[in-house]
Enzyme design. Structure first.
Site, PDB file in Angstrom:
ATOM      1  N   ARG A 114      88.305  56.700  95.157  1.00 16.36           N
ATOM      2  CA  ARG A 114      87.277  57.270  94.279  1.00 16.36           C
ATOM      3  C   ARG A 114      87.512  58.762  94.253  1.00 16.36           C
ATOM      4  O   ARG A 114      87.529  59.424  95.298  1.00 16.36           O
ATOM      5  CB  ARG A 114      85.878  56.951  94.796  1.00 16.36           C
ATOM      6  N   HIS A 141      85.580  53.250  85.489  1.00 18.06           N
ATOM      7  CA  HIS A 141      85.082  52.549  86.681  1.00 18.06           C
ATOM      8  C   HIS A 141      85.409  51.060  86.510  1.00 18.06           C
ATOM      9  O   HIS A 141      84.512  50.221  86.337  1.00 18.06           O
ATOM     10  CB  HIS A 141      83.575  52.783  86.811  1.00 18.06           C
ATOM     11  N   GLN A 144      83.676  48.162  88.582  1.00 12.32           N
ATOM     12  CA  GLN A 144      82.307  47.873  88.165  1.00 12.32           C
ATOM     13  C   GLN A 144      82.318  46.875  87.000  1.00 12.32           C
ATOM     14  O   GLN A 144      81.540  45.917  86.977  1.00 12.32           O
ATOM     15  CB  GLN A 144      81.613  49.168  87.740  1.00 12.32           C
ATOM     16  N   ASP A 223      72.958  53.275  82.802  1.00 13.65           N
ATOM     17  CA  ASP A 223      73.626  54.025  83.877  1.00 13.65           C
ATOM     18  C   ASP A 223      72.817  55.308  84.072  1.00 13.65           C
ATOM     19  O   ASP A 223      71.990  55.663  83.215  1.00 13.65           O
ATOM     20  CB  ASP A 223      75.076  54.338  83.447  1.00 13.65           C
ATOM     21  N   CYS A 263      74.551  49.654  86.683  1.00  7.41           N
ATOM     22  CA  CYS A 263      75.577  49.694  87.728  1.00  7.41           C
ATOM     23  C   CYS A 263      75.016  50.135  89.069  1.00  7.41           C
ATOM     24  O   CYS A 263      75.606  49.856  90.106  1.00  7.41           O
ATOM     25  CB  CYS A 263      76.703  50.631  87.292  1.00  7.41           C
ATOM     26  N   ARG A 291      80.179  42.901  93.031  1.00  3.31           N
ATOM     27  CA  ARG A 291      81.212  43.888  93.351  1.00  3.31           C
ATOM     28  C   ARG A 291      82.077  43.361  94.498  1.00  3.31           C
ATOM     29  O   ARG A 291      83.300  43.471  94.497  1.00  3.31           O
ATOM     30  CB  ARG A 291      80.584  45.235  93.765  1.00  3.31           C
TER      31      ARG A 291
HETATM   32  N1   CP Z   1      77.943  51.254  91.124  1.00  6.83           N
HETATM   33  C1   CP Z   1      78.608  51.972  92.041  1.00  6.83           C
HETATM   34  O1   CP Z   1      79.810  52.212  91.936  1.00  6.83           O
HETATM   35  O2   CP Z   1      77.839  52.362  93.082  1.00  6.83           O
HETATM   36  P1   CP Z   1      78.278  53.384  94.245  1.00  6.83           P
HETATM   37  O3   CP Z   1      78.420  54.734  93.639  1.00  6.83           O
HETATM   38  O4   CP Z   1      77.178  53.302  95.249  1.00  6.83           O
HETATM   39  O5   CP Z   1      79.582  52.908  94.815  1.00  6.83           O
HETATM   40  N1  NVA Z   2      78.260  57.206  85.870  1.00  7.45           N
HETATM   41  C1  NVA Z   2      77.923  57.200  87.277  1.00  7.45           C
HETATM   42  C2  NVA Z   2      78.283  55.894  87.891  1.00  7.45           C
HETATM   43  C3  NVA Z   2      77.892  55.740  89.332  1.00  7.45           C
HETATM   44  C4  NVA Z   2      78.327  54.447  89.891  1.00  7.45           C
HETATM   45  C5  NVA Z   2      78.633  58.352  87.973  1.00  7.45           C
HETATM   46  O1  NVA Z   2      79.801  58.600  87.663  1.00  7.45           O
HETATM   47  O2  NVA Z   2      78.028  59.008  88.823  1.00  7.45           O
END
Ligand code: CP
Ligand code: NVA
Length: 304
Positions: A114, A141, A144, A223, A263, A291
């Site tokens: 990430r 993502h 997800q 989101d 999400c 997930r």
């Molecule tokens: N939805 C998601 O990716 O959650 P986190 O940021 O907690 O991993």
């Molecule tokens: N769009 C959000 C998704 C979190 C899982 C972000 O990037 O923070």
């Protein structure tokens, strides 16, 4: 217009999962079916797929679901998860991304990352000799989206011809949903305030009015309004996104059988009301659980 995010296509014995497009629609379908088998037969199904393997899980940004589901999933597959933060690596002291990838490839069977930079993940994948999995960038993502489509399939029995209306910020989650939907015959309609729409080439249909976007949708998807990295513009966002809140009235516009998706993490009262998030139409907790299953199936496919 920004360029559509790029992934990696290399002649190599392994496959990455950076954009989601590295897998064929058939592979994604099979992967979701396998995830459903794993859910049904947990924890035995797939146990041993990663026996003797270590998997690096690099998190340069906060995470609850992705971090915990990957770590638990690797454990359930019989592998060893090595969780690392950006600061823990020599990356933070200037070692190059490519050298990090070269070295990681000598120890682990896959790298899950990430990052706050999509190009960094592409660079890591280009230099890696083992599969690289995108665990979220500001652009995409894809993990997800796998869980989201599995959830929709569980709920409706099939995916082909379904419609998801994504209501909110046109960034990583919306873009990956559009890509995965395109692969599996799901129409993804995205409605965002002016200035927050999906940029670059995507297979999504863009509709300005959120009420129009949700008409005939099987799922209404939200989101956060302030994604990681967008904190500086939080005040403007909270006001600009007001008309894009998912509430009972918007859910009614979608039809009686439509489900609410998110999400997570959610901010009840902002992008989605507590009534919808915790109400009978919500499938968000299934999304979160899925997930785990989809990522286990993904790692088994890429590494096992
Ligand atoms: N939805 C998601 O990716 O959650 P986190 O940021 O907690 O991993
Ligand atoms: N769009 C959000 C998704 C979190 C899982 C972000 O990037 O923070």
């Amino acid at each position: 217009m920004t360029e559509a995010p790029t992934g990696t296509t290399r002649d190599s014995a392994h496959t990455d999962f950076v954009t989601g497009r590295e897998l064929s629609p058939e592979e994604v379908r099979t992967l979701i079916a396998r995830a459903r088998e794993m859910k049904e037969g947990r924890p035995e199904t797939g146990a041993g797929a990663l026996a003797g393997c270590s998997i690096a899980l690099i998190f340069e940004k906060p995470s609850t679901r992705t971090r915990v589901s990957f770590e638990a999933g690797v454990h359930e597959l019989g592998g060893h998860p090595i969780v690392l933060t950006g600061e823990a690596l020599q990356l933070s002291r200037g070692e190059s991304i490519a050298d990090t990838a070269r070295v990681m490839s000598r120890y682990v069977a896959a790298v899950v990352i990430r990052s706050g930079s999509h190009p960094d993940v592409v660079e890591l994948a280009a230099a890696s000799e083992v599969p690289v999995v995108n665990a979220l960038t500001p652009e995409l993502h894809p993990c997800q989206a796998l869980a989201d489509l599995m959830t929709l399939e569980e709920r409706f029995g099939s995916l082909e011809g379904r419609k998801i209306a994504f209501v909110g910020d046109g960034n990583n989650v919306a873009r990956s949903l559009a890509i995965a939907g395109d692969q599996l015959g799901v129409e993804v309609v995205v409605s965002s305030p002016e200035g927050y729409g999906l940029e670059g080439e995507t297979p999504a249909t863009l509709v300005d009015d959120p009420r129009e976007a949700v008409e005939g949708a099987d799922a209404v998807y939200g989101d956060v309004w302030v994604s990681m990295g967008d904190e500086r513009t939080a005040d403007a966002r909270l006001s600009d996104f007001e008309p894009w809140r998912i509430d009972d009235s918007l859910m009614s516009a979608a039809g009686p059988d439509a489900v609410a998706m998110h999400c997570l993490p959610a901010h009840p009262g902002e992008e989605i009301t507590a009534e919808v998030l915790y109400g009978p139409r919500s499938v968000v907790w299934d999304q979160a659980e899925n997930r785990l299953h989809t990522q286990k199936a993904l790692l088994e496919h890429l590494v096992g």
